[in-house]
Design a protein around this motif. Structure first.
Motif, PDB file in Angstrom:
ATOM      1  N   LEU A  57      45.170  14.323  18.632  1.00  0.00           N
ATOM      2  CA  LEU A  57      43.718  14.514  18.659  1.00  0.00           C
ATOM      3  C   LEU A  57      43.021  13.151  18.627  1.00  0.00           C
ATOM      4  N   PRO A  66      35.506  13.761  23.033  1.00  0.00           N
ATOM      5  CA  PRO A  66      35.784  15.140  22.635  1.00  0.00           C
ATOM      6  C   PRO A  66      36.218  16.052  23.791  1.00  0.00           C
ATOM      7  N   CYS A  73      43.991  19.623  23.576  1.00  0.00           N
ATOM      8  CA  CYS A  73      44.344  20.643  22.572  1.00  0.00           C
ATOM      9  C   CYS A  73      44.536  22.007  23.219  1.00  0.00           C
ATOM     10  N   ALA A  77      48.159  22.318  22.080  1.00  0.00           N
ATOM     11  CA  ALA A  77      48.259  22.548  20.621  1.00  0.00           C
ATOM     12  C   ALA A  77      49.299  23.624  20.296  1.00  0.00           C
ATOM     13  N   ALA A  78      49.266  24.722  21.039  1.00  0.00           N
ATOM     14  CA  ALA A  78      50.205  25.819  20.754  1.00  0.00           C
ATOM     15  C   ALA A  78      51.647  25.385  21.031  1.00  0.00           C
ATOM     16  N   ASN A 103      41.782  29.840  19.052  1.00  0.00           N
ATOM     17  CA  ASN A 103      42.876  30.467  19.790  1.00  0.00           C
ATOM     18  C   ASN A 103      43.212  31.791  19.087  1.00  0.00           C
ATOM     19  N   ASN A 106      45.976  32.445  16.580  1.00  0.00           N
ATOM     20  CA  ASN A 106      45.972  31.883  15.222  1.00  0.00           C
ATOM     21  C   ASN A 106      45.225  32.752  14.210  1.00  0.00           C
ATOM     22  N   LEU A 147      43.383  24.279   4.658  1.00  0.00           N
ATOM     23  CA  LEU A 147      42.804  23.218   5.479  1.00  0.00           C
ATOM     24  C   LEU A 147      41.285  23.258   5.312  1.00  0.00           C
ATOM     25  N   ARG A 188      38.703  25.877   6.660  1.00  0.00           N
ATOM     26  CA  ARG A 188      38.860  26.155   8.090  1.00  0.00           C
ATOM     27  C   ARG A 188      40.019  27.131   8.335  1.00  0.00           C
TER      28      ARG A 188
HETATM   29  C1  HEC Z   1      38.120  17.797  20.374  1.00  0.00           C
HETATM   30  C2  HEC Z   1      37.773  19.025  19.758  1.00  0.00           C
HETATM   31  C3  HEC Z   1      38.360  19.339  18.399  1.00  0.00           C
HETATM   32  C4  HEC Z   1      38.264  18.585  17.256  1.00  0.00           C
HETATM   33  C5  HEC Z   1      37.622  17.234  17.077  1.00  0.00           C
HETATM   34  C6  HEC Z   1      38.924  19.359  16.226  1.00  0.00           C
HETATM   35  N1  HEC Z   1      39.392  20.536  16.736  1.00  0.00           N
HETATM   36 FE1  HEC Z   1      40.320  22.028  15.696  1.00  0.00          FE
HETATM   37  N2  HEC Z   1      40.650  23.032  17.425  1.00  0.00           N
HETATM   38  C7  HEC Z   1      40.235  22.622  18.670  1.00  0.00           C
HETATM   39  C8  HEC Z   1      40.824  23.486  19.676  1.00  0.00           C
HETATM   40  C9  HEC Z   1      40.639  23.376  21.184  1.00  0.00           C
HETATM   41  C10 HEC Z   1      41.602  24.427  18.979  1.00  0.00           C
HETATM   42  C11 HEC Z   1      42.468  25.541  19.558  1.00  0.00           C
HETATM   43  C12 HEC Z   1      43.866  24.987  19.822  1.00  0.00           C
HETATM   44  C13 HEC Z   1      44.855  26.022  20.270  1.00  0.00           C
HETATM   45  O1  HEC Z   1      44.659  26.573  21.365  1.00  0.00           O
HETATM   46  O2  HEC Z   1      45.808  26.249  19.541  1.00  0.00           O
HETATM   47  C14 HEC Z   1      41.462  24.106  17.570  1.00  0.00           C
HETATM   48  C15 HEC Z   1      42.097  24.804  16.566  1.00  0.00           C
HETATM   49  C16 HEC Z   1      42.051  24.474  15.239  1.00  0.00           C
HETATM   50  C17 HEC Z   1      42.730  25.213  14.189  1.00  0.00           C
HETATM   51  C18 HEC Z   1      43.633  26.440  14.380  1.00  0.00           C
HETATM   52  C19 HEC Z   1      42.897  27.740  14.212  1.00  0.00           C
HETATM   53  C20 HEC Z   1      42.140  28.222  15.417  1.00  0.00           C
HETATM   54  O3  HEC Z   1      40.931  28.416  15.274  1.00  0.00           O
HETATM   55  O4  HEC Z   1      42.737  28.391  16.518  1.00  0.00           O
HETATM   56  C21 HEC Z   1      42.447  24.577  13.018  1.00  0.00           C
HETATM   57  C22 HEC Z   1      42.944  24.972  11.628  1.00  0.00           C
HETATM   58  C23 HEC Z   1      41.606  23.437  13.337  1.00  0.00           C
HETATM   59  N3  HEC Z   1      41.373  23.416  14.688  1.00  0.00           N
HETATM   60  C24 HEC Z   1      41.133  22.538  12.407  1.00  0.00           C
HETATM   61  C25 HEC Z   1      40.491  21.344  12.750  1.00  0.00           C
HETATM   62  C26 HEC Z   1      40.167  20.303  11.788  1.00  0.00           C
HETATM   63  C27 HEC Z   1      40.434  20.382  10.292  1.00  0.00           C
HETATM   64  C28 HEC Z   1      39.614  19.281  12.495  1.00  0.00           C
HETATM   65  C29 HEC Z   1      39.192  17.915  11.989  1.00  0.00           C
HETATM   66  C30 HEC Z   1      40.273  17.074  11.489  1.00  0.00           C
HETATM   67  C31 HEC Z   1      39.570  19.697  13.894  1.00  0.00           C
HETATM   68  N4  HEC Z   1      40.123  20.947  14.004  1.00  0.00           N
HETATM   69  C32 HEC Z   1      39.050  18.941  14.923  1.00  0.00           C
HETATM   70  C33 HEC Z   1      39.406  21.570  18.949  1.00  0.00           C
HETATM   71  C34 HEC Z   1      39.084  20.551  18.064  1.00  0.00           C
END
Ligand code: HEC
Length: 197
Positions: A57, A66, A73, A77-78, A103, A106, A147, A188
């Protein structure tokens, strides 16, 4: 000598009895070797996943902002989570759960939901959450790492004011997205590690 043996045996059985009683009530669980081992495995596994996802990230936020990080992601991510899961071996599995998924895979299910709701209530009322929680299961232990949103950067993609352009990209990849509107300090979700005996 014989008497001593009897005393030793009855002390031993009393100890076993007491140890057994703790099972349902988590009494004495913390002194348990298997429990300690599960915590160690959970700590290590969750760290590995956070490092893998967080590292990527950061890299993509720096390189392309972003939108780039989001695309990365969405695509990886998956798969990265599944890869970490495979590397942990057959007896350990890892996943991310949440009440408001981006997603849909999750989304917390069954008792995971109840546990996240309980953590959310504690967090909302200013109770500092533990670094991890451990649940005894039929096959071993289940480790939860809460988290909490602690970094401003999380809000770029999960906050209440996502930039319109980025929002459009999120909507495209995740038409059912619920993972927005979070504030600093909100829960979260959690990392869940299942550890089989
Ligand atoms: C650039 C955009 C971005 C940022 C910045 C970001 N996320 Fe996410 N986050 C995503 C995306 C896209 C997914 C879905 C990923 C997937 O398909 O598994 C996700 C999924 C997640 C999930 C898994 C649950 C779900 O909703 O699918 C968690 C927990 C999470 N993020 C926590 C965080 C935390 C804590 C931070 C800060 C450290 C953060 N994220 C920063 C884009 C972001």
């Amino acid at each position: 000598m014989k008497q001593l043996k009897i005393v030793t045996v009855s002390l031993l059985s009393a100890t076993l009895l007491l140890a057994g009683q703790g099972q349902g009530h988590h009494k004495g669980q913390k002194g348990d070797k298997a429990y300690k081992k599960a915590v160690k495995i959970g700590n290590k596994a969750s760290k590995k996943l956070l490092k893998t996802l967080g590292g990527n990230l950061k890299k993509h936020m720096k390189a392309g902002g972003p939108a780039d990080a989001l695309a990365f992601c969405a695509a990886n991510a998956a798969d990265l989570t599944a890869k970490v899961d495979r590397e942990l071996g057959k007896k350990v599995t890892i996943k991310r759960i949440t009440l408001k998924p981006r997603n849909p895979a999750n989304e917390a299910k069954g008792e995971e939901k109840a546990i996240l709701k309980a953590l959310e209530t504690l967090n909302y009322n200013g109770v500092k959450l533990p670094k991890h929680l451990v649940q005894k299961t039929a096959s071993g232990y289940r480790y939860y790492k809460p988290l909490v949103i602690k970094k401003q950067v999380c809000l770029k993609c999960h906050g209440p004011n996502i930039a319109p352009k980025l929002k459009a990209v999120i909507d495209k990849h995740y038409p059912t997205d619920k993972a927005r509107g979070y504030k600093m300090g909100d829960l979260r979700g959690a990392i869940v590690v299942d550890i089989q005996k």
